[in-house]
Design a protein around this motif. Structure first.
Motif, mmCIF file in Angstrom:
data_model
loop_
_atom_site.group_PDB
_atom_site.id
_atom_site.type_symbol
_atom_site.label_atom_id
_atom_site.label_comp_id
_atom_site.label_asym_id
_atom_site.label_seq_id
_atom_site.Cartn_x
_atom_site.Cartn_y
_atom_site.Cartn_z
ATOM 1 N N ARG A 1 0.312 -1.224 0.206
ATOM 2 C CA ARG A 1 0.413 0.042 -0.104
ATOM 3 C C ARG A 1 0.624 0.791 -0.180
ATOM 4 O O ARG A 1 1.698 1.250 0.736
ATOM 5 C CB ARG A 1 -1.047 -0.205 1.264
ATOM 6 N N TYR A 2 0.621 2.172 -0.298
ATOM 7 C CA TYR A 2 0.439 3.799 -0.588
ATOM 8 C C TYR A 2 0.189 4.124 -0.060
ATOM 9 O O TYR A 2 -0.892 4.403 0.189
ATOM 10 C CB TYR A 2 1.083 4.444 -2.257
ATOM 11 N N ARG A 3 1.124 4.987 1.312
ATOM 12 C CA ARG A 3 0.433 5.424 1.999
ATOM 13 C C ARG A 3 0.676 6.912 2.524
ATOM 14 O O ARG A 3 2.083 6.707 2.753
ATOM 15 C CB ARG A 3 0.176 4.896 3.546
ATOM 16 N N GLY A 4 0.174 8.177 1.405
ATOM 17 C CA GLY A 4 0.878 9.419 2.189
ATOM 18 C C GLY A 4 -1.128 10.163 2.741
ATOM 19 O O GLY A 4 -1.150 9.754 3.813
ATOM 20 N N VAL A 5 -0.262 11.131 3.204
ATOM 21 C CA VAL A 5 -1.091 12.739 3.428
ATOM 22 C C VAL A 5 -2.123 12.728 3.132
ATOM 23 O O VAL A 5 -2.895 12.997 1.534
ATOM 24 C CB VAL A 5 -0.565 13.846 3.641
ATOM 25 N N GLY A 6 -3.536 11.896 3.262
ATOM 26 C CA GLY A 6 -5.103 12.057 2.477
ATOM 27 C C GLY A 6 -4.780 11.160 1.395
ATOM 28 O O GLY A 6 -5.650 10.931 0.839
ATOM 29 N N ASP B 1 -4.707 6.718 0.638
ATOM 30 C CA ASP B 1 -3.953 5.057 0.457
ATOM 31 C C ASP B 1 -4.410 4.152 -0.344
ATOM 32 O O ASP B 1 -5.804 4.067 -0.584
ATOM 33 C CB ASP B 1 -4.508 5.529 2.176
ATOM 34 N N PHE B 2 -3.650 4.280 -1.197
ATOM 35 C CA PHE B 2 -4.219 2.804 -2.033
ATOM 36 C C PHE B 2 -3.262 2.300 -2.052
ATOM 37 O O PHE B 2 -2.717 1.567 -2.157
ATOM 38 C CB PHE B 2 -4.151 3.806 -3.000
ATOM 39 N N ALA B 3 -3.590 0.859 -3.068
ATOM 40 C CA ALA B 3 -3.234 -0.721 -2.710
ATOM 41 C C ALA B 3 -2.474 -0.208 -4.459
ATOM 42 O O ALA B 3 -2.550 0.152 -5.229
ATOM 43 C CB ALA B 3 -4.224 -1.804 -3.388
ATOM 44 N N ALA B 4 -0.652 -0.537 -3.906
ATOM 45 C CA ALA B 4 0.122 0.178 -5.311
ATOM 46 C C ALA B 4 1.285 -1.033 -5.364
ATOM 47 O O ALA B 4 1.320 -0.537 -6.651
ATOM 48 C CB ALA B 4 1.499 1.315 -4.317
ATOM 49 N N GLY B 5 1.033 -2.331 -5.068
ATOM 50 C CA GLY B 5 1.221 -3.387 -6.043
ATOM 51 C C GLY B 5 1.165 -4.516 -5.437
ATOM 52 O O GLY B 5 0.645 -4.895 -4.192
ATOM 53 N N LEU B 6 2.099 -5.544 -5.477
ATOM 54 C CA LEU B 6 2.185 -6.851 -4.996
ATOM 55 C C LEU B 6 3.546 -6.878 -4.700
ATOM 56 O O LEU B 6 4.105 -6.482 -5.440
ATOM 57 C CB LEU B 6 1.816 -7.901 -5.679
ATOM 58 N N THR B 7 4.420 -7.886 -3.439
ATOM 59 C CA THR B 7 4.851 -8.145 -3.380
ATOM 60 C C THR B 7 4.723 -9.589 -3.834
ATOM 61 O O THR B 7 4.070 -10.980 -3.278
ATOM 62 C CB THR B 7 6.024 -8.058 -1.867
ATOM 63 N N LEU B 8 5.919 -10.412 -5.092
ATOM 64 C CA LEU B 8 5.640 -11.514 -4.827
ATOM 65 C C LEU B 8 7.539 -12.609 -4.601
ATOM 66 O O LEU B 8 8.639 -11.649 -4.546
ATOM 67 C CB LEU B 8 5.803 -12.257 -6.854
ATOM 68 N N GLN B 9 6.957 -13.352 -3.812
ATOM 69 C CA GLN B 9 7.818 -13.957 -2.919
ATOM 70 C C GLN B 9 8.265 -15.396 -3.312
ATOM 71 O O GLN B 9 7.231 -16.737 -3.896
ATOM 72 C CB GLN B 9 7.548 -14.162 -1.953
ATOM 73 N N PHE B 10 9.608 -15.712 -4.648
ATOM 74 C CA PHE B 10 9.722 -17.123 -4.837
ATOM 75 C C PHE B 10 10.622 -18.137 -3.454
ATOM 76 O O PHE B 10 10.542 -16.932 -2.626
ATOM 77 C CB PHE B 10 10.363 -17.216 -6.305
ATOM 78 N N PRO B 11 10.825 -19.076 -4.277
ATOM 79 C CA PRO B 11 11.486 -19.696 -2.928
ATOM 80 C C PRO B 11 13.677 -18.785 -3.083
ATOM 81 O O PRO B 11 13.838 -18.757 -1.263
ATOM 82 C CB PRO B 11 11.710 -20.846 -3.674
ATOM 83 N N GLU C 1 4.220 -2.559 3.640
ATOM 84 C CA GLU C 1 3.363 -4.251 3.839
ATOM 85 C C GLU C 1 3.356 -4.593 4.895
ATOM 86 O O GLU C 1 3.624 -4.231 6.321
ATOM 87 C CB GLU C 1 4.384 -4.859 2.827
ATOM 88 N N ASP C 2 2.020 -5.870 5.317
ATOM 89 C CA ASP C 2 1.563 -5.670 6.428
ATOM 90 C C ASP C 2 2.250 -6.799 6.582
ATOM 91 O O ASP C 2 1.350 -7.963 6.892
ATOM 92 C CB ASP C 2 -0.587 -5.797 6.668
ATOM 93 N N VAL C 3 2.798 -7.555 7.359
ATOM 94 C CA VAL C 3 3.914 -8.526 7.369
ATOM 95 C C VAL C 3 4.566 -8.475 8.719
ATOM 96 O O VAL C 3 5.335 -8.974 8.962
ATOM 97 C CB VAL C 3 5.093 -8.330 6.167
ATOM 98 N N THR C 4 4.057 -7.680 9.398
ATOM 99 C CA THR C 4 4.923 -7.456 10.847
ATOM 100 C C THR C 4 3.815 -7.640 11.924
ATOM 101 O O THR C 4 3.283 -7.407 12.161
ATOM 102 C CB THR C 4 5.372 -5.683 11.084
ATOM 103 N N LEU C 5 4.456 -8.644 12.953
ATOM 104 C CA LEU C 5 3.027 -9.726 13.636
ATOM 105 C C LEU C 5 3.568 -9.396 15.021
ATOM 106 O O LEU C 5 4.270 -8.878 15.405
ATOM 107 C CB LEU C 5 3.173 -11.200 14.158
ATOM 108 N N ALA C 6 2.141 -8.491 15.477
ATOM 109 C CA ALA C 6 2.184 -7.331 16.689
ATOM 110 C C ALA C 6 2.432 -8.915 17.816
ATOM 111 O O ALA C 6 2.605 -8.311 19.719
ATOM 112 C CB ALA C 6 1.089 -6.390 16.871
ATOM 113 N N ARG C 7 1.419 -10.014 17.373
ATOM 114 C CA ARG C 7 0.665 -10.667 18.676
ATOM 115 C C ARG C 7 0.633 -12.316 17.955
ATOM 116 O O ARG C 7 0.406 -12.552 16.865
ATOM 117 C CB ARG C 7 -0.325 -11.160 19.133
ATOM 118 N N VAL C 8 1.528 -13.076 18.595
ATOM 119 C CA VAL C 8 1.553 -14.639 17.915
ATOM 120 C C VAL C 8 1.020 -15.847 18.955
ATOM 121 O O VAL C 8 1.943 -15.776 19.974
ATOM 122 C CB VAL C 8 2.816 -15.501 17.502
#
Length: 242
Positions: free
Chosen positions: A101-106, A108-118, A148-155
């Motif tokens: 996501r791209y987040r700035g002043v006012g 917030d939109f989906a700006a792309g994707l991360t593709l993870q390979f091995p 990217e929302d990949v950081t875990l606050a609670r497990v």
């Protein structure tokens, strides 16, 4: 799949990349810019990534022939493109697809994707109507606005083996179900840990892999490394025997 069928990001998870086709826009004396990208995926066929406006669009579509753009230059199409960053992953399977996501002043939109390979990952970004591919490089000032929302606050570990599994929540509040069984790891997104809510639009597969071991036990650190997730510095970690 039929041509021109819209795809969700979950459709890409677990698919093997067979080849890459690109379309380049040539205009006056400027360097050519990437206009369209097709990833030929096993079981899906050619998938077109393009920027119809704000954000990134995915659909099944056959590569176009070269064409002119009247007063705005022309477009060339390159099959089996060897010189784009994503070509290094041909023959590999997409392990994970995550939203950027791209987040700035006012804004917030989906700006792309991360593709993870091995072996590594690549970002596909749609910014200012341009399609950008980035493997390891820093993109300058724009990086501060990409999230990217990949950081875990609670497990919470709910089973310690056969399978190893956890309930997890990201710093953005997203619930994730983490599971490892018979050598297969997966990350699923759901509205909450309430399994009765797992069949709706808020559910999708984030990540899947098979390490070939057939095992049922994995520690959290190794699981997160395989899944492309990380713990927040003050993450709360707890568990019960399963």
């Amino acid at each position: 799949m039929t041509d021109d069928e819209e795809l969700s990001v979950a459709d890409l998870v677990g698919k093997r990349l067979l080849r890459v086709t690109t379309a380049w826009h040539h205009h006056a004396e400027d360097e050519p810019s990437l206009l369209h990208l097709w990833l030929h995926l096993e079981g899906l066929g050619p998938v077109l990534f393009h920027t119809p406006g704000t954000g990134l669009s995915l659909r099944t579509d056959q590569p176009h022939e070269p064409y002119s753009m009247e007063q705005d230059g022309h477009v060339t199409v390159t099959n089996d493109s060897p010189n784009v960053p994503v070509a290094r992953f041909v023959g590999q399977t997409i392990r994970s697809v995550r939203e950027i996501r791209y987040r700035g002043v006012g804004i917030d939109f989906a700006a792309g994707l991360t593709l993870q390979f091995p072996g590594a990952s690549i970002r596909l970004l749609a910014l200012d109507d341009d399609l950008l591919l980035a493997c390891d490089q820093h993109l300058g000032p724009v990086e501060a606005s990409l999230h990217e929302d990949v950081t875990l606050a609670r497990v919470v570990q709910t089973c310690h083996g056969f399978p190893s599994q956890w309930d997890a929540w990201t710093t953005g509040g997203q619930y994730l179900y983490l599971r490892y069984r018979r050598g297969e790891g997966s990350v699923e997104q759901h509205p909450s840990e309430d399994t009765d809510a797992w069949d709706g639009a808020g559910s999708r597969l984030w990540t899947t892999w098979d390490d070939g071991t057939g095992g049922g036990i994995i520690d959290l650190a190794d699981f997160l490394a395989m899944a492309g997730l990380r713990l927040a510095p003050e993450a709360e970690i707890s568990g019960t025997s399963g």
